[in-house]
Design an enzyme around this catalytic site. Structure first.
Site, PDB file in Angstrom:
ATOM      1  N   HIS A  49      97.360 -63.896  27.176  1.00 60.13           N
ATOM      2  CA  HIS A  49      97.959 -62.632  27.589  1.00 60.13           C
ATOM      3  C   HIS A  49      99.368 -62.859  28.157  1.00 60.13           C
ATOM      4  O   HIS A  49      99.589 -62.850  29.371  1.00 60.13           O
ATOM      5  CB  HIS A  49      97.068 -61.932  28.622  1.00 60.13           C
ATOM      6  CG  HIS A  49      95.888 -61.260  27.996  1.00 60.13           C
ATOM      7  ND1 HIS A  49      94.729 -60.979  28.690  1.00 60.13           N
ATOM      8  CD2 HIS A  49      95.695 -60.808  26.737  1.00 60.13           C
ATOM      9  CE1 HIS A  49      93.873 -60.377  27.872  1.00 60.13           C
ATOM     10  NE2 HIS A  49      94.443 -60.268  26.697  1.00 60.13           N
ATOM     11  N   HIS A  84      90.318 -66.314  24.899  1.00 63.57           N
ATOM     12  CA  HIS A  84      89.384 -65.490  25.671  1.00 63.57           C
ATOM     13  C   HIS A  84      87.963 -65.525  25.131  1.00 63.57           C
ATOM     14  O   HIS A  84      87.031 -65.105  25.807  1.00 63.57           O
ATOM     15  CB  HIS A  84      89.865 -64.036  25.690  1.00 63.57           C
ATOM     16  CG  HIS A  84      91.302 -63.898  26.060  1.00 63.57           C
ATOM     17  ND1 HIS A  84      92.314 -63.762  25.116  1.00 63.57           N
ATOM     18  CD2 HIS A  84      91.918 -63.895  27.264  1.00 63.57           C
ATOM     19  CE1 HIS A  84      93.473 -63.684  25.731  1.00 63.57           C
ATOM     20  NE2 HIS A  84      93.261 -63.767  27.029  1.00 63.57           N
ATOM     21  N   GLU A 136      87.450 -61.337  27.335  1.00 61.51           N
ATOM     22  CA  GLU A 136      86.476 -62.362  27.698  1.00 61.51           C
ATOM     23  C   GLU A 136      85.093 -61.755  27.927  1.00 61.51           C
ATOM     24  O   GLU A 136      84.073 -62.323  27.521  1.00 61.51           O
ATOM     25  CB  GLU A 136      86.938 -63.120  28.951  1.00 61.51           C
ATOM     26  CG  GLU A 136      86.010 -64.274  29.296  1.00 61.51           C
ATOM     27  CD  GLU A 136      86.382 -64.978  30.588  1.00 61.51           C
ATOM     28  OE1 GLU A 136      85.459 -65.444  31.287  1.00 61.51           O
ATOM     29  OE2 GLU A 136      87.592 -65.050  30.900  1.00 61.51           O
ATOM     30  N   THR A 175      85.692 -65.763  33.953  1.00 58.25           N
ATOM     31  CA  THR A 175      86.320 -66.955  34.552  1.00 58.25           C
ATOM     32  C   THR A 175      87.557 -66.646  35.383  1.00 58.25           C
ATOM     33  O   THR A 175      88.052 -67.516  36.096  1.00 58.25           O
ATOM     34  CB  THR A 175      86.709 -67.974  33.463  1.00 58.25           C
ATOM     35  OG1 THR A 175      87.699 -67.386  32.611  1.00 58.25           O
ATOM     36  CG2 THR A 175      85.500 -68.403  32.651  1.00 58.25           C
ATOM     37  N   SER A 233      96.779 -59.386  32.058  1.00 57.20           N
ATOM     38  CA  SER A 233      96.253 -60.699  32.419  1.00 57.20           C
ATOM     39  C   SER A 233      95.408 -60.573  33.682  1.00 57.20           C
ATOM     40  O   SER A 233      95.931 -60.305  34.765  1.00 57.20           O
ATOM     41  CB  SER A 233      97.403 -61.685  32.651  1.00 57.20           C
ATOM     42  OG  SER A 233      96.953 -62.836  33.324  1.00 57.20           O
ATOM     43  N   SER A 234      94.113 -60.782  33.551  1.00 57.74           N
ATOM     44  CA  SER A 234      93.208 -60.636  34.694  1.00 57.74           C
ATOM     45  C   SER A 234      93.558 -61.603  35.816  1.00 57.74           C
ATOM     46  O   SER A 234      93.640 -61.214  36.982  1.00 57.74           O
ATOM     47  CB  SER A 234      91.761 -60.875  34.242  1.00 57.74           C
ATOM     48  OG  SER A 234      90.880 -60.849  35.344  1.00 57.74           O
ATOM     49  N   ASN A 235      93.781 -62.869  35.484  1.00 58.22           N
ATOM     50  CA  ASN A 235      94.033 -63.838  36.554  1.00 58.22           C
ATOM     51  C   ASN A 235      95.341 -63.544  37.280  1.00 58.22           C
ATOM     52  O   ASN A 235      95.463 -63.769  38.484  1.00 58.22           O
ATOM     53  CB  ASN A 235      93.974 -65.267  36.017  1.00 58.22           C
ATOM     54  CG  ASN A 235      95.179 -65.673  35.220  1.00 58.22           C
ATOM     55  OD1 ASN A 235      96.184 -66.104  35.775  1.00 58.22           O
ATOM     56  ND2 ASN A 235      95.118 -65.532  33.899  1.00 58.22           N
TER      57      ASN A 235
END
Length: 331
Positions: A49, A84, A136, A175, A233-235
């Site tokens: 991402h 992902h 993911e 994750t 972007s999740s992180n």
């Protein structure tokens, strides 16, 4: 603006930051496929991402698609699955179409897939802690039959979740979640369902954990925090949230220096900068350079842990195997 006229700005650069081993592996997989087989190389979904990374790979000959149906049925070009992970139906579809498929799923995501599959085989209902719609999560839920996985996104949902059988329950997680949010959700579930089986090792990956811990270390000391990363972007989003929770008055997520709202940063004297796991270091440097044009910048790197994780390329792209595959494709 002359150096004398620039206001001083102390920049704390978080370490570790930026690319993780899974992202490096995924990007290297596309670049290696392009080297071996030449363009085009098809990639299902953004390989990671980050728009900058994706555009760079497009310029080299990668073609990004959302579904395999967008790829010409007659192609012999490699088809790569993103870091992902994908539902089981996607490799099955690729095989039915006789595509040369290469799976660049992060090994730590694959670990979650295997856990979920094992729990299902043992007759347990799987609770997946994660965000609906994230690739993911779609990939992990897609490892099991419909209805076998229950998605829990929030502490509120954890308090009201009703399993089929409280004595036969296990959980896994996305994750790239917030460490603190996930710990709260897990604690609620464990209190309600003491027999629930936990992962042998934490599912939230080392890179997500390390980057959040680095942010927590500095966020309370600075006037502002910039997280370099993409909105999807999740992180990266979790890093911004972590800074807010530690009391940072201004925490923003930016993709490029051109997105900086200078009015927001006008009165700061300290700034922290980090980057999500899919953001390249060149974008961090670009943002620091932009501040250096307006401030007398002094950069200090704040280290928390040293990362030395490495994941080898997918099997088909390793030199000894790839040479054989390329020769076979040419014959």
């Amino acid at each position: 603006m002359s150096a004398a006229a620039k206001p001083p700005l102390r920049v704390l650069l978080c370490a570790p930051r930026g690319f993780c081993a899974g992202v490096v592996r995924a990007i290297d997989a596309v670049e290696r496929a392009l080297e071996i087989y030449g363009p085009p190389v098809y990639v299902r979904h953004e390989i990671v991402h980050n728009k900058y990374v994706v555009e760079g790979l497009k310029a080299k000959g990668a073609i990004f698609v959302e579904e395999l149906s967008e790829i010409p049925a007659t192609t012999t070009a490699p088809v790569i699955f993103s870091a992902h992970g994908v539902p089981k139906s996607v490799p099955a579809e690729a095989a039915a179409l006789n595509f040369f498929a290469i799976d660049a799923t992060c090994p730590l995501v694959t670990k979650v897939h295997r856990e979920a599959t094992l729990h299902n085989k043992r007759g347990r209902e799987v609770v997946l802690i994660g965000h609906a719609g994230h690739p993911e999560v779609i990939g992990t839920m897609g490892q099991l039959p419909s209805g076998a996985v229950a998605l829990v996104e929030t502490a509120e949902q954890a308090r009201v979740f009703t399993p089929r059988d409280p004595a036969s329950l296990a959980y896994t997680t996305q994750t790239t979640l917030s460490i603190d949010d996930t710990a709260e959700i897990v604690a609620i579930l464990q209190q309600r369902f003491p027999a629930m089986v936990s992962p042998h090792k934490e599912d939230i990956c080392y890179a997500t954990t390390n980057r959040q811990e680095a942010v927590k270390k500095v966020a309370g000391e600075v006037d502002a925090m910039i997280v370099v990363g993409a909105p999807n972007s999740s992180n990266s989003q979790r890093l911004r949230e972590a800074a807010e929770r530690q009391g940072c008055g201004l925490s923003v997520l930016l993709q490029r220096a051109s997105e900086i709202d200078w009015e927001k940063f006008g009165a700061i004297s300290t700034l922290a900068v980090t980057a999500g796991a899919s953001a390249p270091e060149v974008l961090v440097e670009e943002i620091i350079d932009a501040f250096a044009e307006r401030y007398a910048v002094k950069v200090e790197t704040v280290h928390t842990v040293q990362e030395d994780v490495f994941f080898p390329l997918p099997r088909q792209l390793r030199p000894d195997i790839a040479d054989t595959s390329a020769n076979s494709a040419a014959e």
